[in-house]
Scaffold this active site. Sequence first.
Site, mmCIF file in Angstrom:
data_model
loop_
_atom_site.group_PDB
_atom_site.id
_atom_site.type_symbol
_atom_site.label_atom_id
_atom_site.label_comp_id
_atom_site.label_asym_id
_atom_site.label_seq_id
_atom_site.Cartn_x
_atom_site.Cartn_y
_atom_site.Cartn_z
ATOM 1 N N HIS A 307 -2.717 21.965 20.337
ATOM 2 C CA HIS A 307 -1.655 22.467 19.464
ATOM 3 C C HIS A 307 -2.229 23.586 18.605
ATOM 4 O O HIS A 307 -3.389 23.553 18.209
ATOM 5 C CB HIS A 307 -1.135 21.343 18.538
ATOM 6 C CG HIS A 307 0.181 21.663 17.922
ATOM 7 N ND1 HIS A 307 0.296 22.417 16.787
ATOM 8 C CD2 HIS A 307 1.439 21.359 18.318
ATOM 9 C CE1 HIS A 307 1.581 22.540 16.482
ATOM 10 N NE2 HIS A 307 2.302 21.917 17.392
ATOM 11 N N ASP A 364 4.902 16.596 22.974
ATOM 12 C CA ASP A 364 5.452 16.593 24.342
ATOM 13 C C ASP A 364 4.771 15.592 25.261
ATOM 14 O O ASP A 364 5.241 15.363 26.377
ATOM 15 C CB ASP A 364 5.332 18.004 24.935
ATOM 16 C CG ASP A 364 6.219 18.995 24.198
ATOM 17 O OD1 ASP A 364 5.718 20.028 23.738
ATOM 18 O OD2 ASP A 364 7.412 18.687 24.032
#
Length: 429
Positions: A307, A364
């Site tokens: 991320h 996700d």
Amino acid sequence: MSKTAKIVLDDNEHVLPVVTGSENENAIDISKLRGSTGYITIDPGYKNTGATKSAITFLDGEKGILRYRGYPIEQLAENASFMEVAYLLIYGELPNTIELQLFERSIKRHTLVHEDMKRFFEAYPAKAHPMGVLSSMVSSLATFYPESQNPDRNSEAINLTIHRLIAKLPTLAAWSYKNSMRHPFMYPNNKLDYCQNFLNMMFSMPTEDYDIDPVIVKALNKLLILHADHEQNCSTSTVRIVGSSQANLYSSISAGICALWGPLHGGANQKVIEMLLKIHIDGGNVDKWVEKAKDKNDPFRLMGFGHRVYKNFDPRAKIIKKSCDEVLEKLGVNDPLLEIAKKLEKVALEDEYFKERNLYPNVDFYSGIIYKALRIPTEMFTVMFAIGRLPGWIAQWKEMTENNEPIGRPRQIYTGYNSRDYVDVSKRK
Ligand code: SDX
């Protein structure tokens, strides 16, 4: 005494103001840098550059903190409804009973889509990806509501557009799925709440009602809350920069849907399930695939991992992972992909490559497993992300317009040819 920063350029010292936020984050204000020094800054991907000041969402990547308008995501996911969170993000406060009833009633009044738009669906091939359909449909909404063209700041027209978007997105999403199945469209049912209504439009048929399972509704409500906003991510920055030209809200949101579709962003949830399936079919050898993810010569990446901001666990991934076990057990679903995901996570988090780069599961990584258990088709996963993120996009667009922020127009450093003269085609080699 406010902080300042000093830089020395060509033997000249320049003092720049420092902006400090309510969570003691600091930024060097370079808004006057070019005028006073002739220099600009450059930061591909804006990894170190703030685009705005915002009071909507706070996240701390090192500590794995995420708050909407100051409320920790863990408390909202556990206790709130998605409609409450949408109201909170857009209007700044949790609604009281009357405010929530009026908001929900207004949303219910706008769930229908203009009958002329139904014909658009018929022109799409059955295999059309629903994100492509959704972005076009949302952009087309602007043509049915011309009054949304001129965003007269703080006008009732903006508020009506906000309610129309929140109301119609689930209808358009469900119809894009029904269209891909060549099934008849199911109309909104205003006796149902937001999540129940979406599931009903997705899965009921004229011949038989869909049995709305409260376990599924609760899980969907939680997933939408967890996706509702995430400060200046790729798609939100897209919504802001499109809106900064005073384009209408429908067009700005349509652009955000397109940005979210990318596999490095919201499209990752679909890619995660495809990746887990590939590993499952390949015999479930997670070590082999972790090695592939580390190999610079191999384009394979561990989708759902890493991320830009979180260099610790994505707090949303923690909540979704916990919810995975609960939902699959309550639904009696035994999904081998969940076991592969957990093994993959364990192997990766013990591996130096991932530890050195602070790569952890992101929002996700587990969400697709729950969507799969809710019988949401894989190609609709990113659409679910868009439905969840819509209130955040709207809130950020509204904040940008209310603050009268300037049109976004970054600068560049030119690296092409210096000046050269035109040569007639007859003289070119
Ligand atoms: C979302 O910004 C947001 O807030 C987004 C989001 C939201 O709510 O809006 O949180 C939603 O988009 C989540 C991210 C979903 N995307 C994925 O899961 C795709 C896989 N992840 C990556 O491609 C990547 O981690 C990004 C795109 C998410 C972040 O990329 P960065 O910040 O540009 O970091 P990078 O690509 O420079 O990676 C740093 C290093 C590199 O190695 P080195 O060059 O230093 O040797 O980490 C490696 C990368 O190769 N790396 C990975 C990896 N992610 C990064 N290696 C293997 N597998 C991965 N998934």
